[in-house]
Design a protein around this motif. Structure first.
Motif, PDB file in Angstrom:
ATOM      1  N   GLY A   1      13.458 -32.839   7.972  1.00 50.52           N
ATOM      2  CA  GLY A   1      13.379 -31.941   6.832  1.00 50.52           C
ATOM      3  C   GLY A   1      12.332 -30.869   7.061  1.00 50.52           C
ATOM      4  N   THR A   2      11.450 -30.680   6.096  1.00 46.73           N
ATOM      5  CA  THR A   2      10.398 -29.674   6.224  1.00 46.73           C
ATOM      6  C   THR A   2       9.182 -30.200   6.968  1.00 46.73           C
ATOM      7  OG1 THR A   2       9.629 -30.285   4.001  1.00 46.73           O
ATOM      8  CG2 THR A   2      11.096 -28.374   4.185  1.00 46.73           C
ATOM      9  N   GLY A   3       9.244 -31.440   7.449  1.00 48.10           N
ATOM     10  CA  GLY A   3       8.203 -31.952   8.337  1.00 48.10           C
ATOM     11  C   GLY A   3       7.162 -32.850   7.713  1.00 48.10           C
ATOM     12  N   LEU A   4       7.354 -33.263   6.472  1.00 46.74           N
ATOM     13  CA  LEU A   4       6.318 -34.019   5.773  1.00 46.74           C
ATOM     14  C   LEU A   4       5.944 -35.319   6.478  1.00 46.74           C
ATOM     15  CD1 LEU A   4       4.457 -34.432   3.333  1.00 46.74           C
ATOM     16  CD2 LEU A   4       6.379 -35.547   2.172  1.00 46.74           C
TER      17      LEU A   4
ATOM     18  N   GLY B   1      13.690 -24.157  10.826  1.00 45.19           N
ATOM     19  CA  GLY B   1      12.820 -22.995  10.867  1.00 45.19           C
ATOM     20  C   GLY B   1      11.658 -23.115   9.893  1.00 45.19           C
ATOM     21  N   VAL B   2      11.929 -23.694   8.728  1.00 43.71           N
ATOM     22  CA  VAL B   2      10.856 -23.925   7.758  1.00 43.71           C
ATOM     23  C   VAL B   2       9.875 -24.949   8.309  1.00 43.71           C
ATOM     24  CG1 VAL B   2      10.313 -24.683   5.416  1.00 43.71           C
ATOM     25  CG2 VAL B   2      12.412 -23.380   5.852  1.00 43.71           C
ATOM     26  N   ALA B   3      10.409 -26.016   8.908  1.00 40.29           N
ATOM     27  CA  ALA B   3       9.538 -27.041   9.488  1.00 40.29           C
ATOM     28  C   ALA B   3       8.634 -26.449  10.562  1.00 40.29           C
ATOM     29  CB  ALA B   3      10.384 -28.175  10.073  1.00 40.29           C
ATOM     30  N   ALA B   4       9.168 -25.532  11.363  1.00 41.05           N
ATOM     31  CA  ALA B   4       8.362 -24.895  12.413  1.00 41.05           C
ATOM     32  C   ALA B   4       7.187 -24.137  11.805  1.00 41.05           C
ATOM     33  CB  ALA B   4       9.231 -23.960  13.247  1.00 41.05           C
ATOM     34  N   GLN B   5       7.443 -23.436  10.707  1.00 41.58           N
ATOM     35  CA  GLN B   5       6.369 -22.701  10.041  1.00 41.58           C
ATOM     36  C   GLN B   5       5.346 -23.643   9.422  1.00 41.58           C
ATOM     37  OE1 GLN B   5       7.734 -19.379   7.514  1.00 41.58           O
ATOM     38  NE2 GLN B   5       9.774 -19.695   8.411  1.00 41.58           N
TER      39      GLN B   5
END
Length: 312
Positions: free
Chosen positions: A40-43, A66-70
């Protein structure tokens, strides 16, 4: 991109706390390698990093990668490596001490967690490594409240001399995500039965089948069945979508009946549940309710199939 969906995930404090405690119990600072499947977003990957994991590999697809990368960049998570593909598409092998995957749905298996983790276990996990979650149990209970049933029967109240029966039958061959109260269940949910148990640490089938039955002590009208799950993340840390458990972003599933069943004292109501999940075909569900008298003779049988309710 469904950023609102991902917001509901990270807003779920019950979920987040359970996974944090599970990871904390497994990670040895400076030594543990973690693979986060469906990041997902990396949590969860960031949690592992903050807990001292030596390296974290995060698998995620499409725009959310891409959101996770940011997010990883904003947190200066240099030990986190984002792999922008589905884990089953990654050709190389890893040597992870821990695999974590929050790919659970309102119906526990709808995101193909069995197949995904089977692949990850065989190619990414060290011998003796841990999988989070480790086990999933699925529960079912008869619903004795007419609230959801009334909602689903709107087709029959159209009036004006019109018959929308075919559409009504499609409605009753669907499963619904609904918040069910314990008071709406037989015995307030105390008699819920575990109809399926999945051990994600071992080879297991994506096709699931189970049966649950209840011999009622007093008359009841059964309108449908509620299904939920409990996932053991690690020993001593569980997450549940049961109606009486702390609220999460998940809800229960409601399986309707074509006709409500009037069950007399000492009679039996049973449900047979079947599911099959895959990355290619999604999740198929079917359920059959059986009503028997006190002597075991079948009084009625109602078979339902999601394929009969699905409208593309």
């Amino acid at each position: 991109m469904r950023i609102e969906y991902h917001r509901t995930l990270i807003a779920d404090e019950v979920r987040n706390d359970a996974f944090f405690r599970a990871l904390k119990s497994l990670i040895v600072p400076g030594k543990t390698m973690v693979a986060d499947i469906g990041a997902g977003t990396g949590l969860l990957g960031l949690m592992a990093s903050k807990l001292g994991a030596k390296e974290v590999f995060l698998f995620e697809t499409a725009e959310v990668a891409g959101v996770a990368a940011q997010v990883l960049k904003a947190n200066r998570a240099k030990n986190c490596h984002l792999i922008p593909c589905h884990s089953t598409e990654f050709d190389d092998r890893l040597s992870a001490d821990v695999i974590v995957s929050e790919t659970l749905g309102n119906y526990a298996l709808e995101e193909n967690i069995i197949g995904t983790l089977a692949d990850a276990r065989s190619r990414f996990l060290k011998p003796g490594g841990a999988i989070v979650p480790s086990q999933i149990a699925q529960y079912v209970s008869p619903v004795v409240s007419a609230r959801i049933d009334d909602e689903l029967r709107a087709w029959g109240r159209i009036g004006h001399g019109l018959d929308l029966g075919p559409a009504q039958m499609m409605t009753l061959n669907n499963a619904y995500v609904r918040l069910v109260q314990p008071s709406e269940l037989l015995d307030d949910g105390a008699s819920a039965v575990a109809w399926d148990a999945v051990d994600l640490r071992r080879e297991t089938r994506a096709k699931r089948k189970g049966r649950a039955e209840w011999r009622v002590a007093k008359p009841a009208t059964v309108f449908g069945f509620a299904v939920w799950w409990t996932a053991e993340l690690v020993a001593g840390v569980s997450l549940s979508t049961a109606p009486a458990s702390p609220r999460t972003h998940w809800e229960q599933l409601y399986f309707p009946l074509t006709r409500p069943v009037q069950v007399k004292a000492r009679e039996q109501i049973a449900i047979e549940l079947r599911s099959n999940s895959s990355e290619e075909a999604g999740t198929h569900l079917a359920w059959t309710a059986v009503h028997e008298n006190a002597q075991g003779a079948v009084l009625s049988r109602q078979a339902h199939d999601l394929n009969k309710g699905y409208l593309p």
